[in-house]
Design a protein around this motif. Structure first.
Motif, PDB file in Angstrom:
ATOM      1  N   VAL A  31       0.834  -1.197   0.000  1.00 27.55           N
ATOM      2  CA  VAL A  31       0.000   0.000   0.000  1.00 27.55           C
ATOM      3  C   VAL A  31       0.869   1.246   0.000  1.00 27.55           C
ATOM      4  N   TYR A  32       0.763   2.040  -1.038  1.00 30.57           N
ATOM      5  CA  TYR A  32       1.491   3.301  -1.107  1.00 30.57           C
ATOM      6  C   TYR A  32       0.560   4.498  -0.920  1.00 30.57           C
ATOM      7  N   TYR A  33      -0.720   4.311  -1.266  1.00 27.45           N
ATOM      8  CA  TYR A  33      -1.705   5.368  -1.137  1.00 27.45           C
ATOM      9  C   TYR A  33      -2.944   4.820  -0.444  1.00 27.45           C
ATOM     10  N   MET A  34      -3.520   5.621   0.430  1.00 26.75           N
ATOM     11  CA  MET A  34      -4.813   5.305   1.028  1.00 26.75           C
ATOM     12  C   MET A  34      -5.704   6.520   0.887  1.00 26.75           C
ATOM     13  N   GLY A  35      -6.993   6.278   0.917  1.00 28.38           N
ATOM     14  CA  GLY A  35      -7.895   7.413   0.746  1.00 28.38           C
ATOM     15  C   GLY A  35      -9.311   7.097   1.167  1.00 28.38           C
ATOM     16  N   TRP A  36     -10.183   8.078   0.953  1.00 28.25           N
ATOM     17  CA  TRP A  36     -11.596   7.965   1.305  1.00 28.25           C
ATOM     18  C   TRP A  36     -12.464   8.333   0.108  1.00 28.25           C
ATOM     19  N   PHE A  37     -13.543   7.593  -0.019  1.00 33.17           N
ATOM     20  CA  PHE A  37     -14.609   7.905  -0.965  1.00 33.17           C
ATOM     21  C   PHE A  37     -15.907   7.970  -0.163  1.00 33.17           C
ATOM     22  N   ARG A  38     -16.926   8.536  -0.759  1.00 36.20           N
ATOM     23  CA  ARG A  38     -18.236   8.506  -0.128  1.00 36.20           C
ATOM     24  C   ARG A  38     -19.315   8.331  -1.179  1.00 36.20           C
ATOM     25  N   GLN A  39     -20.420   7.750  -0.740  1.00 34.11           N
ATOM     26  CA  GLN A  39     -21.555   7.553  -1.632  1.00 34.11           C
ATOM     27  C   GLN A  39     -22.829   7.940  -0.903  1.00 34.11           C
ATOM     28  N   ALA A  40     -23.471   8.987  -1.388  1.00 29.22           N
ATOM     29  CA  ALA A  40     -24.726   9.433  -0.821  1.00 29.22           C
ATOM     30  C   ALA A  40     -25.874   8.675  -1.482  1.00 29.22           C
ATOM     31  N   PRO A  41     -27.027   8.608  -0.825  1.00 28.29           N
ATOM     32  CA  PRO A  41     -28.171   7.900  -1.396  1.00 28.29           C
ATOM     33  C   PRO A  41     -28.534   8.423  -2.788  1.00 28.29           C
ATOM     34  N   GLY A  42     -28.639   7.523  -3.740  1.00 32.06           N
ATOM     35  CA  GLY A  42     -29.024   7.901  -5.091  1.00 32.06           C
ATOM     36  C   GLY A  42     -27.941   8.548  -5.915  1.00 32.06           C
ATOM     37  N   ASN A  93     -22.340   7.041   2.894  1.00 30.67           N
ATOM     38  CA  ASN A  93     -21.539   5.910   3.357  1.00 30.67           C
ATOM     39  C   ASN A  93     -20.099   6.208   2.938  1.00 30.67           C
ATOM     40  N   TYR A  94     -19.203   6.224   3.903  1.00 34.89           N
ATOM     41  CA  TYR A  94     -17.812   6.572   3.648  1.00 34.89           C
ATOM     42  C   TYR A  94     -16.978   5.292   3.592  1.00 34.89           C
ATOM     43  N   TYR A  95     -16.181   5.172   2.537  1.00 39.19           N
ATOM     44  CA  TYR A  95     -15.367   3.989   2.317  1.00 39.19           C
ATOM     45  C   TYR A  95     -13.890   4.356   2.315  1.00 39.19           C
ATOM     46  N   CYS A  96     -13.078   3.581   3.020  1.00 39.73           N
ATOM     47  CA  CYS A  96     -11.647   3.768   2.860  1.00 39.73           C
ATOM     48  C   CYS A  96     -11.157   2.858   1.741  1.00 39.73           C
ATOM     49  N   ALA A  97     -10.049   3.225   1.144  1.00 36.31           N
ATOM     50  CA  ALA A  97      -9.517   2.512  -0.011  1.00 36.31           C
ATOM     51  C   ALA A  97      -8.005   2.590  -0.002  1.00 36.31           C
ATOM     52  N   ALA A  98      -7.372   1.666  -0.723  1.00 41.83           N
ATOM     53  CA  ALA A  98      -5.910   1.629  -0.756  1.00 41.83           C
ATOM     54  C   ALA A  98      -5.425   0.989  -2.044  1.00 41.83           C
ATOM     55  N   ASP A  99      -4.213   1.385  -2.446  1.00 46.10           N
ATOM     56  CA  ASP A  99      -3.599   0.795  -3.631  1.00 46.10           C
ATOM     57  C   ASP A  99      -2.122   1.160  -3.678  1.00 46.10           C
ATOM     58  N   ARG A 100      -1.405   0.557  -4.610  1.00 45.43           N
ATOM     59  CA  ARG A 100       0.013   0.873  -4.780  1.00 45.43           C
ATOM     60  C   ARG A 100       0.211   2.207  -5.476  1.00 45.43           C
ATOM     61  N   SER A 101      -0.765   2.616  -6.279  1.00 45.21           N
ATOM     62  CA  SER A 101      -0.599   3.837  -7.047  1.00 45.21           C
ATOM     63  C   SER A 101      -1.838   4.700  -6.939  1.00 45.21           C
ATOM     64  N   TYR A 102      -1.692   5.927  -7.420  1.00 46.06           N
ATOM     65  CA  TYR A 102      -2.801   6.886  -7.413  1.00 46.06           C
ATOM     66  C   TYR A 102      -2.905   7.515  -8.792  1.00 46.06           C
ATOM     67  N   ALA A 103      -4.130   7.820  -9.206  1.00 41.72           N
ATOM     68  CA  ALA A 103      -4.343   8.487 -10.487  1.00 41.72           C
ATOM     69  C   ALA A 103      -5.463   9.499 -10.333  1.00 41.72           C
ATOM     70  N   ASN A 104      -5.545  10.437 -11.261  1.00 43.50           N
ATOM     71  CA  ASN A 104      -6.597  11.454 -11.179  1.00 43.50           C
ATOM     72  C   ASN A 104      -7.988  10.819 -11.137  1.00 43.50           C
ATOM     73  N   VAL A 105      -8.179   9.768 -11.898  1.00 44.07           N
ATOM     74  CA  VAL A 105      -9.394   8.959 -11.790  1.00 44.07           C
ATOM     75  C   VAL A 105      -8.950   7.674 -11.097  1.00 44.07           C
ATOM     76  N   TRP A 106      -9.108   7.659  -9.801  1.00 40.63           N
ATOM     77  CA  TRP A 106      -8.501   6.612  -8.966  1.00 40.63           C
ATOM     78  C   TRP A 106      -9.476   5.478  -8.738  1.00 40.63           C
ATOM     79  N   ARG A 107      -9.060   4.316  -9.089  1.00 43.11           N
ATOM     80  CA  ARG A 107      -9.863   3.105  -8.867  1.00 43.11           C
ATOM     81  C   ARG A 107      -9.038   2.148  -8.020  1.00 43.11           C
ATOM     82  N   PRO A 108      -9.071   2.328  -6.703  1.00 49.99           N
ATOM     83  CA  PRO A 108      -8.226   1.511  -5.820  1.00 49.99           C
ATOM     84  C   PRO A 108      -8.601   0.034  -5.869  1.00 49.99           C
TER      85      PRO A 108
END
Length: 121
Positions: A31-42, A93-108
């Motif tokens: 894991v080199y990068y960690m982050g947060w995403f969120r998803q609101a209803p709908g 709903n808040y989700y943590c995420a992780a990956d080896r790399s990061y990009a402007n459109v990040w898909r961990p």
């Protein structure tokens, strides 16, 4: 594999602050990068913030700059998201995420199970 457990959500009043936690285990050396995403209803899941594990360099979505603070504790393999002055529109709903790399459109590759934050007005 990397396992992520995100906690800290709950019911809060508008204007309150809240800290979310994400504990990483398993192959954390991958894991080199960690982050947060969120998803609101709908709505679609959106990027919130990310942090480079080694340096602590942070990245924020424009919509949360100034109110959200991402940080990490290397010794505990834990990442945090401090949310100040919560608003009803932060409900998600808040989700943590992780990956080896990061990009402007990040898909961990790795995701937590999500922790619900509900803000009442």
């Amino acid at each position: 594999q990397v396992q992520l457990v995100d906690t800290g959500g709950g019911w809060v009043q508008a204007g309150d602050s809240l800290t979310l936690n994400c504990a990483a285990s398993g192959r954390t050396l991958d894991v080199y990068y960690m982050g947060w995403f969120r998803q609101a209803p709908g709505k679609e899941r959106e990027f919130v913030a990310a942090i480079r594990w080694a340096s602590g360099t942070t990245i924020y979505a424009d919509s949360v700059k100034g109110r959200f603070t991402i940080s990490r504790d290397n010794a505990k393999n834990t990442m945090y998201l401090k949310i100040h002055s919560l608003k009803p529109e932060d409900t998600a709903n808040y989700y943590c995420a992780a990956d080896r790399s990061y990009a402007n459109v990040w898909r961990p590759a790795y995701w937590g199970q999500g922790t619900q934050v509900t803000v009442s007005s």
